[in-house]
Design a protein around this motif. Structure first.
Motif, short mmCIF file in Angstrom:
data_model
loop_
_atom_site.label_atom_id
_atom_site.label_comp_id
_atom_site.label_asym_id
_atom_site.label_seq_id
_atom_site.Cartn_x
_atom_site.Cartn_y
_atom_site.Cartn_z
N PHE A 215 19.37 50.25 -12.26
CA PHE A 215 18.03 50.92 -12.79
C PHE A 215 18.41 51.73 -13.72
CE2 PHE A 215 15.13 54.27 -13.10
CZ PHE A 215 14.16 53.84 -13.66
N ARG A 216 19.30 52.81 -13.46
CA ARG A 216 19.71 53.61 -14.51
C ARG A 216 20.65 53.25 -15.40
NH1 ARG A 216 23.46 56.49 -12.63
NH2 ARG A 216 23.40 56.07 -10.36
N GLU A 217 21.32 52.14 -15.41
CA GLU A 217 22.27 51.65 -16.59
C GLU A 217 21.17 50.87 -17.58
OE1 GLU A 217 25.43 49.55 -15.03
OE2 GLU A 217 26.42 51.23 -14.32
N THR A 218 20.29 50.08 -17.02
CA THR A 218 19.26 49.38 -17.71
C THR A 218 18.72 50.47 -18.78
OG1 THR A 218 19.18 47.86 -15.99
CG2 THR A 218 17.40 47.86 -17.84
N ALA A 219 18.05 51.75 -17.97
CA ALA A 219 17.16 52.35 -18.75
C ALA A 219 17.80 53.09 -19.96
CB ALA A 219 16.57 53.46 -17.86
N ASN A 339 14.92 28.97 -14.32
CA ASN A 339 16.25 29.79 -13.99
C ASN A 339 15.80 31.07 -13.03
OD1 ASN A 339 16.99 28.27 -15.83
ND2 ASN A 339 18.14 29.61 -17.18
N GLU A 340 16.39 31.71 -12.36
CA GLU A 340 16.05 32.93 -11.64
C GLU A 340 15.89 33.98 -12.68
OE1 GLU A 340 18.02 33.74 -8.06
OE2 GLU A 340 17.67 31.81 -6.96
N MET A 341 15.23 35.04 -12.38
CA MET A 341 15.04 36.24 -13.10
C MET A 341 14.67 37.40 -12.34
SD MET A 341 11.58 34.74 -14.89
CE MET A 341 12.30 33.01 -14.85
N ILE A 342 15.05 38.43 -12.82
CA ILE A 342 14.68 39.83 -12.21
C ILE A 342 14.26 40.86 -13.02
CG2 ILE A 342 17.04 40.67 -12.24
CD1 ILE A 342 16.19 41.98 -9.52
N HIS A 343 13.03 41.65 -12.75
CA HIS A 343 12.52 42.45 -13.76
C HIS A 343 13.15 43.86 -13.59
CE1 HIS A 343 9.36 39.23 -14.34
NE2 HIS A 343 9.65 39.50 -15.69
N VAL A 344 13.18 44.79 -14.33
CA VAL A 344 13.67 46.07 -13.99
C VAL A 344 12.80 46.96 -14.89
CG1 VAL A 344 15.43 47.88 -14.13
CG2 VAL A 344 16.15 45.53 -13.61
N TRP A 345 11.83 47.72 -14.28
CA TRP A 345 10.87 48.35 -14.86
C TRP A 345 11.24 49.86 -15.37
CZ3 TRP A 345 7.95 44.63 -16.52
CH2 TRP A 345 7.64 43.61 -15.71
N PHE A 354 11.72 47.23 -9.53
CA PHE A 354 11.88 45.83 -9.47
C PHE A 354 10.91 45.19 -9.19
CE2 PHE A 354 15.63 48.21 -8.30
CZ PHE A 354 16.56 48.07 -9.40
N GLY A 355 10.72 43.94 -9.48
CA GLY A 355 9.76 42.75 -9.07
C GLY A 355 8.49 42.97 -9.78
N ASP A 356 7.34 43.39 -9.13
CA ASP A 356 6.13 43.03 -9.89
C ASP A 356 5.62 44.37 -10.31
OD1 ASP A 356 4.41 41.46 -10.85
OD2 ASP A 356 2.95 41.72 -9.16
#
Lengths: 368, 129
Positions: A215-219, A339-345, A354-356
């Motif tokens: 999460f932190r690296e994505t942000a 394809n598989e995917m994952i959201h990082v909010w 994560f998720g929805d």
């Protein structure tokens, strides 16, 4: 090149609307066998009589199979009752040459009962839907026995078309009400959402630490894309924002062999706000359909795919989801599994990382 | 195949219902600003051709091309499904997009053959010497 251990669709939990549940498999088998046997046995009869009797017998045999797949109870009793009635009606029809009284009413009631169950929130499955299609087809043949009478033709058209459309709509309602909307393991998903068939577990301290790091690296890495001109300059396709739920893909980062790289997320997710698009977060994607995404944070970072998605070709984009009646709109193709995917909010105050993201939170905090 | 002709109308009515539902679904997606209106128009046109054929019993070229399109998308979707998901498509897809269009196309083909027979041949076939 590394061999990828790909998941087939049976290794995902998808909406029951697109699958055959274990307890219903016998129903489909019995229906097919019943249809074949009676169709052959009635080969000397006129075609419409042959078809009607075969379809009624098939649905009777199918309901018998459904009863065998369920534990004793009210529902199983109803399956047995309908099976006995349908098989008796088919036999009487074969003997007498005409349908017994109440055959049409019995078929109509069966379709209405299933439609009612769907409207009350029961998720449909393929066997239930196909059984009702058989019954509607039987009704279509029976009601067409007097094709020269205008009222008979009108009744036949209205019955078949309205029942098919109503059953389809009820199927959607049942599938969405009966399916969940979060991306939690062990949940029955709504239409179009495919979750890996994995046992839900509790996150460990290592899972929490890894999820927090992701999460932190994505942000940290995507903060600059709050300005969509920066995203556009780095190759993200921001022209289609407003379509596909505000997903901006970067074609250069797809199929690049780097699955969970915070410096190169495959997609950015925006939502239209009062002062322009608002960056919600990033979406990582695997390179191939069925390729498992790395669940670095264990149950905290569950990847998902989408199934039965109708993609439009003119122009490219989402067309709809596969219909309960098995179609996609013309001009689209059905992608059985993405394809598989994952959201990082990464947006401030998001109720989940994560998720929805709940629609209510988005409407309250960003706008509709 | 002509002996199954009396099943044609019920089959076309079922297909009309299925295509009407599909048109409504595509309309909802297009109205939400997600999808394009092209699939809506194509599916609505297909539903209209099928409904017209169920009323008149005439299997014209528009209907034949509609059924070919439905069948072609079935073949493409099956190939995609085998490639992406490793499985065949589900029973409702087989009914709506394989059994129904194949039945209608075979009827149309039987119609064409019976119309193509020279009148003299037809006469010889139907009137005993």
């Amino acid at each position: 090149m590394t061999q990828i251990d790909r998941r087939g669709i049976e290794e995902y939990v998808i909406s029951p609307m697109y699958s055959i549940s274990d307890e219903h498999g016998l129903g489909l088998l019995f229906a097919l066998i019943g249809l074949g046997i009676v169709w052959y046995a009635m080969r000397a009869r006129p075609v419409s009589t042959r078809a009607s009797i075969s379809l009624v017998a098939a649905t009777g045999a199918g309901h018998l199979g459904l009863a065998l797949g369920h534990d004793p109870g009210f529902r199983t009793g109803a399956f047995v009752g309908f099976a006995v009635w349908a098989l008796y009606a088919a036999r009487r029809w074969a003997n007498d040459g005409t349908p017994m009284r109440g055959t049409v009413a019995g078929l109509v009631l069966s379709v209405i009962a299933y439609t009612g169950a769907l409207l009350s929130g029961e998720a449909p499955d393929q066997v239930g839907l196909i059984m009702k299609v058989l019954e509607i087809a039987a009704l279509g043949v029976v009601l067409g026995e007097q094709p020269t009478r205008r009222t008979a033709r009108l009744r036949q058209s209205a019955t078949v078309i309205s029942m098919t459309v109503t059953l389809g709509f009820a199927g959607w309602i049942g599938a969405f009400v009966g399916g969940g909307h979060t991306h939690e393991l062990g949940e029955t998903p709504g239409p179009g959402l495919a979750l890996p068939r994995l046992e839900p577990t509790r996150p460990t301290a290592d899972d929490r630490s890894a999820a927090d790091r992701l999460f932190r690296e994505t942000a940290l890495n995507i903060g600059r894309f709050e300005d969509i001109s920066v995203a556009a300059a780095e190759g993200y396709n921001v022209n289609n924002l407003g379509r596909m739920g505000g997903h901006a893909d970067n074609p250069a980062y797809k199929k690049d062999g780097r699955i969970l790289d915070p410096t190169r997320p495959e997609t950015l997710v925006y939502r239209p706000g009062p002062e322009g698009p608002v960056l919600l977060g990033a979406m990582y994607q695997t390179d191939e359909s069925g390729e498992p995404g790395p669940m670095v944070g264990g149950p905290l970072t569950v990847w998902h795919g989408h199934d039965h998605v109708c993609f439009g070709l003119l122009p490219p984009g989402l067309g709809s989801l596969g219909s309960p009646m098995g179609t996609c709109p013309l001009g689209t193709v059905m992608v059985a599994l993405t394809n598989e995917m994952i959201h990082v909010w990464t947006i401030d105050g998001a109720p989940s990382r994560f998720g929805d993201l709940p629609e209510e939170w988005l409407e309250a905090n960003i706008g509709s | 195949m002509t002996r199954y002709r009396e099943l044609l109308r019920p089959v076309l009515l079922l297909q009309t219902g299925i295509l009407t539902l599909s048109t409504l679904e595509a309309t909802v997606v297009a109205a939400a600003g997600i999808g394009s209106p092209v699939p809506v128009l194509l599916t609505a046109a297909a539903a209209t051709f099928v409904a017209a054929a169920s009323r008149t019993g005439r299997l014209n070229q528009a209907l034949v091309w509609t059924e070919r399109l439905v069948l072609t998308t079935f073949v493409v979707d099956t190939a995609i499904s085998l490639f992406t998901a490793g499985s065949l498509l589900e029973p409702t897809v087989w009914v709506a997009r394989f059994i129904v269009p194949v039945f209608v196309l075979r009827q149309a083909s039987a119609d064409r053959r019976s119309h193509a027979l020279p009148a003299e041949t037809t006469h010889r076939m139907t009137v005993p010497a």
